[in-house]
Design a protein around this motif. Structure first.
Motif, PDB file in Angstrom:
ATOM      1  N   PHE A 274       0.835  -1.207   0.000  1.00 22.48           N
ATOM      2  CA  PHE A 274       0.000   0.000   0.000  1.00 22.48           C
ATOM      3  C   PHE A 274       0.874   1.262   0.000  1.00 22.48           C
ATOM      4  N   LEU A 275       1.978   1.173   0.748  1.00 22.15           N
ATOM      5  CA  LEU A 275       2.847   2.344   0.917  1.00 22.15           C
ATOM      6  C   LEU A 275       3.649   2.668  -0.358  1.00 22.15           C
ATOM      7  N   ILE A 276       4.052   1.633  -1.089  1.00 21.35           N
ATOM      8  CA  ILE A 276       4.962   1.856  -2.243  1.00 21.35           C
ATOM      9  C   ILE A 276       4.397   2.878  -3.242  1.00 21.35           C
ATOM     10  N   PRO A 277       3.177   2.708  -3.778  1.00 20.14           N
ATOM     11  CA  PRO A 277       2.695   3.727  -4.738  1.00 20.14           C
ATOM     12  C   PRO A 277       2.506   5.099  -4.114  1.00 20.14           C
ATOM     13  N   GLY A 278       2.132   5.130  -2.804  1.00 22.62           N
ATOM     14  CA  GLY A 278       1.990   6.418  -2.116  1.00 22.62           C
ATOM     15  C   GLY A 278       3.311   7.162  -2.087  1.00 22.62           C
ATOM     16  N   LEU A 279       4.373   6.415  -1.740  1.00 31.34           N
ATOM     17  CA  LEU A 279       5.704   7.044  -1.706  1.00 31.34           C
ATOM     18  C   LEU A 279       6.180   7.424  -3.105  1.00 31.34           C
ATOM     19  N   MET A 280       5.820   6.580  -4.089  1.00 27.73           N
ATOM     20  CA  MET A 280       6.202   6.914  -5.476  1.00 27.73           C
ATOM     21  C   MET A 280       5.624   8.268  -5.859  1.00 27.73           C
ATOM     22  N   MET A 281       4.334   8.453  -5.572  1.00 28.82           N
ATOM     23  CA  MET A 281       3.679   9.704  -5.962  1.00 28.82           C
ATOM     24  C   MET A 281       4.207  10.872  -5.135  1.00 28.82           C
ATOM     25  N   MET A 282       4.469  10.624  -3.860  1.00 28.94           N
ATOM     26  CA  MET A 282       4.977  11.708  -3.010  1.00 28.94           C
ATOM     27  C   MET A 282       6.340  12.197  -3.520  1.00 28.94           C
TER      28      MET A 282
ATOM     29  N   LEU B 229      -4.654  12.050  -7.005  1.00 30.99           N
ATOM     30  CA  LEU B 229      -3.455  11.678  -7.781  1.00 30.99           C
ATOM     31  C   LEU B 229      -2.767  10.464  -7.157  1.00 30.99           C
ATOM     32  N   ILE B 230      -2.642  10.494  -5.848  1.00 33.91           N
ATOM     33  CA  ILE B 230      -1.996   9.369  -5.154  1.00 33.91           C
ATOM     34  C   ILE B 230      -2.807   8.087  -5.380  1.00 33.91           C
ATOM     35  N   ASN B 231      -4.111   8.195  -5.253  1.00 30.83           N
ATOM     36  CA  ASN B 231      -4.944   7.003  -5.420  1.00 30.83           C
ATOM     37  C   ASN B 231      -5.036   6.555  -6.878  1.00 30.83           C
TER      38      ASN B 231
ATOM     39  N   PHE C 298      -3.972   2.900  -7.843  1.00 26.81           N
ATOM     40  CA  PHE C 298      -4.819   2.008  -8.630  1.00 26.81           C
ATOM     41  C   PHE C 298      -4.009   1.394  -9.775  1.00 26.81           C
ATOM     42  N   GLY C 299      -3.159   2.203 -10.384  1.00 23.74           N
ATOM     43  CA  GLY C 299      -2.312   1.698 -11.475  1.00 23.74           C
ATOM     44  C   GLY C 299      -1.403   0.564 -11.026  1.00 23.74           C
ATOM     45  N   VAL C 300      -0.867   0.665  -9.810  1.00 24.63           N
ATOM     46  CA  VAL C 300       0.069  -0.365  -9.316  1.00 24.63           C
ATOM     47  C   VAL C 300      -0.679  -1.559  -8.709  1.00 24.63           C
ATOM     48  N   LEU C 301      -1.685  -1.251  -7.849  1.00 25.00           N
ATOM     49  CA  LEU C 301      -2.297  -2.324  -7.039  1.00 25.00           C
ATOM     50  C   LEU C 301      -3.736  -2.667  -7.409  1.00 25.00           C
ATOM     51  N   SER C 302      -4.358  -1.825  -8.203  1.00 22.30           N
ATOM     52  CA  SER C 302      -5.772  -1.968  -8.536  1.00 22.30           C
ATOM     53  C   SER C 302      -6.665  -1.730  -7.312  1.00 22.30           C
ATOM     54  N   VAL C 303      -6.183  -0.956  -6.345  1.00 18.49           N
ATOM     55  CA  VAL C 303      -7.033  -0.550  -5.218  1.00 18.49           C
ATOM     56  C   VAL C 303      -6.936   0.966  -5.072  1.00 18.49           C
ATOM     57  N   SER C 304      -8.028   1.566  -4.558  1.00 10.57           N
ATOM     58  CA  SER C 304      -8.026   3.023  -4.421  1.00 10.57           C
ATOM     59  C   SER C 304      -9.108   3.460  -3.438  1.00 10.57           C
ATOM     60  N   ASP C 305      -8.871   4.606  -2.784  1.00 10.04           N
ATOM     61  CA  ASP C 305      -9.877   5.183  -1.893  1.00 10.04           C
ATOM     62  C   ASP C 305     -10.948   5.931  -2.671  1.00 10.04           C
ATOM     63  N   VAL C 306     -10.639   6.321  -3.901  1.00  8.92           N
ATOM     64  CA  VAL C 306     -11.585   7.109  -4.716  1.00  8.92           C
ATOM     65  C   VAL C 306     -11.727   6.441  -6.083  1.00  8.92           C
TER      66      VAL C 306
END
Lengths: 305, 257
Positions: free
Chosen positions: B56-64, B211-213, B217-225
């Motif tokens: 979950f953290l990896i794409p968040g950190l990528m975008m950050m 943007l983060i989500n 979604f692109g990496v994990l296929s999950v998103s809050d929005v």
């Protein structure tokens, strides 16, 4: 040099620039002819840099118009930018890149992709070729100044703007730079420069404009302005010393046996000799010194507008 | 086209000349975030959206890191040029505001993308060490889109900040007091589902969340929005920032500090 029928290299009409309520440039009008070196002279704060900044589109004009070879800088900005090269007064200290990279980028901004031939030519001309791989911070003050000139020339502009290019530069470099300007002129480039070195402006420029507090006090042929606004110095060494030699209205001083007189241009030497009752056999030596631009400049600045 | 390409080349070359600051430092900070939060603390956190916390953290950190570096690239490029005085060259040369925005924006995308990819590589190494499986990208095209969109949007934001700033402190203040809170509250470290309801509503106003989500979604296929909302916010954000960028270039100063 009369070029009235040709399209002016620079045509400035009623140019005004205000910074808030302060009027830095007041209805200034003058032309520069193709292939001419023109100096804009004036004390600090006269408005010279403001005018150069407006021509180079760094600043917006408040009113009036500026045309470069007939191209209006406000209506056809991109086209006018291609016609000019500008050397700003303050040295640029770009830290990341070397000399060649900087000139390569500068060429690219003007739409020139592979410009190494022109870049090398300019580097040789300005004595920078050996320093082409140095970063700006490794260059001496004089080299930095030359790099700024090189940047202004990569796209072969038709009008070169030099804003005090020799400020803080040693005599040799100043001489080299002015020789280079002469060379550019011989290649057909028009040059507008500002400088505080009046002697150099006198030698280099066909015409000058004198600016003070935003107003153009004088514009015209350098020789004419000197003739009109300066005094010729006459030094006379006589066989005998007479008190009436010093009583003359044009007398300045006596030094090392020479009586010196300042003559306005409309006064003839013969008239002075007549007034002093001097005959040819009374004179041991006579010397004349033409008026200087410095003298004319001071007089122009003192003139009421 | 040559002018645009030249300025883009300059922007990329500039950050490559100071790689220690522009690439190695972000790599170190991503490495530490992943190690401390993803690996150490992550093992004690429940799965979010049915994926391990590290994933979950990896794409968040990528975008950050993408957004931070994209912003830094364009804003610091302008700030440094204002210091050295060579920003005046860009005003005097026949470059249009579109040239400036596109080349500086894309230069920011390149740096942001490099840092995001490095973060992803470090992330999948940690993930493999912890779970003995490779974290593959579920929707590569969506991932690429959000890398481009996020980088470009924050590159444009950096252009605006760079031109409007009157000192380097202005840029630092913008980065610390506006950008950083938006990033930290935008769902980098936690799902907004874990926040109280009032905070969830507040978070939904944060454009960074989308943007983060989108990238998550692109990496994990999950998103809050929803993906549609993420796409819409990203496009709208780019449009608004582009217009603000044009205004900044027109109105703000090119003069040296």
């Amino acid at each position: 040099m009369t070029h009235k029928s040709e399209l002016a290299a620079l045509e400035i009409e009623n140019l005004t620039k205000c910074y808030g309520t302060f009027e830095a440039v007041k209805k200034v009008s003058f032309n520069i002819f193709p292939g001419e070196v023109f100096a804009l002279l004036g004390p600090n704060g006269a408005g010279k840099t403001s005018i150069i900044s407006i021509i180079s589109t760094l600043e917006k004009l408040t009113s009036g118009s500026v045309k470069i070879f007939g191209v209006d800088i406000e209506k056809e900005t991109m086209q006018s930018k291609r016609l000019i090269g500008v050397v700003h007064q303050e040295i640029v200290n770009s830290g990341f890149f070397d000399v060649t990279e900087i000139l390569d980028f500068m060429s690219g901004y003007y739409g020139i992709y592979k410009n190494s031939e022109r870049i090398n030519y300019i580097l040789h001309k300005l004595g920078l070729y050996e320093h082409r791989q140095k970063k700006v911070k490794q260059l001496s003050g004089g080299m930095k100044r030359r790099l700024m000139v090189a940047k202004a020339l990569v796209h072969s502009p038709k009008l070169l703007l030099l804003d005090e290019p020799t400020a803080g530069v040693d005599i040799q470099l100043r001489e080299d730079l002015w020789n280079f300007v002469r060379e550019l002129q011989s290649e057909g480039m028009s040059v507008l420069l500002t400088t505080h070195y009046l002697q150099e402006a006198q030698e280099l420029c066909q015409r000058i404009g004198i600016l003070d507090k935003g107003q153009l006090k004088l514009v015209g042929q350098t020789k004419e302005i000197i003739k009109q606004f300066s005094l010729r110095k006459i030094l006379i060494k006589t066989k005998t010393e007479e008190s009436h030699y010093e009583a003359n209205a044009f007398f300045e001083k006596k030094d090392q046996g020479y009586y010196s007189y300042f003559l306005p241009d409309n006064n003839y030497l013969g008239k002075l000799l007549q007034e002093l009752s001097l005959k040819a056999e009374d004179i041991l030596d006579i010397q004349t010194q033409e008026g200087s631009l410095e003298m004319a400049f001071k007089k122009a600045i003192e003139m009421k507008s | 086209m040559i002018a645009f390409y030249t300025l883009l080349r300059k922007e990329v070359k500039r950050f490559l000349k100071v790689m220690m600051q522009t690439i190695v430092t972000p790599f170190m900070s991503s490495f530490l975030y992943l190690l401390v939060f993803g690996v150490s603390l992550g093992s004690k956190v429940d799965n979010l959206h049915q994926v391990p916390y590290l994933a979950f953290l990896i794409p968040g950190l990528m975008m950050m890191s993408l957004m931070n570096n994209a912003f830094q690239n364009s804003s610091s490029s302008i700030a440094v040029s204002k210091f050295s005085g060579d920003l005046e060259d860009l005003r005097v040369a026949p470059l249009t505001p579109h040239h400036l925005l596109l080349s500086m924006g894309l230069g920011a995308v390149v740096r942001g993308a490099v840092v995001a990819i490095i973060t992803y590589i470090v992330g999948i190494i940690f993930y493999y060490l912890q779970f003995q499986e490779i974290l593959t990208v579920k929707h590569p095209l969506i991932l690429i889109y959000f890398i481009l969109a996020g980088g470009f949007l924050f590159g444009l934001l950096g252009v605006c900040a760079g031109f409007w700033a009157r000192s380097i402190e202005h840029i630092a203040a913008f980065s610390n007091f506006i950008l950083l809170p938006l990033l930290y509250l935008g769902g980098v470290f936690v799902s907004i589902e874990s926040l109280p309801e009032w905070a969830q509503k507040f978070s939904q106003l944060n454009p960074v969340l989308y943007l983060i989500n989108g990238l998550r979604f692109g990496v994990l296929s999950v998103s809050d929005v929803s993906l549609e909302n993420s796409l819409l916010v990203s496009l709208l954000g780019i449009l608004i920032m582009y217009l603000l960028g044009l205004l900044a270039i027109k109105k703000a100063s090119f003069n040296r500090w």
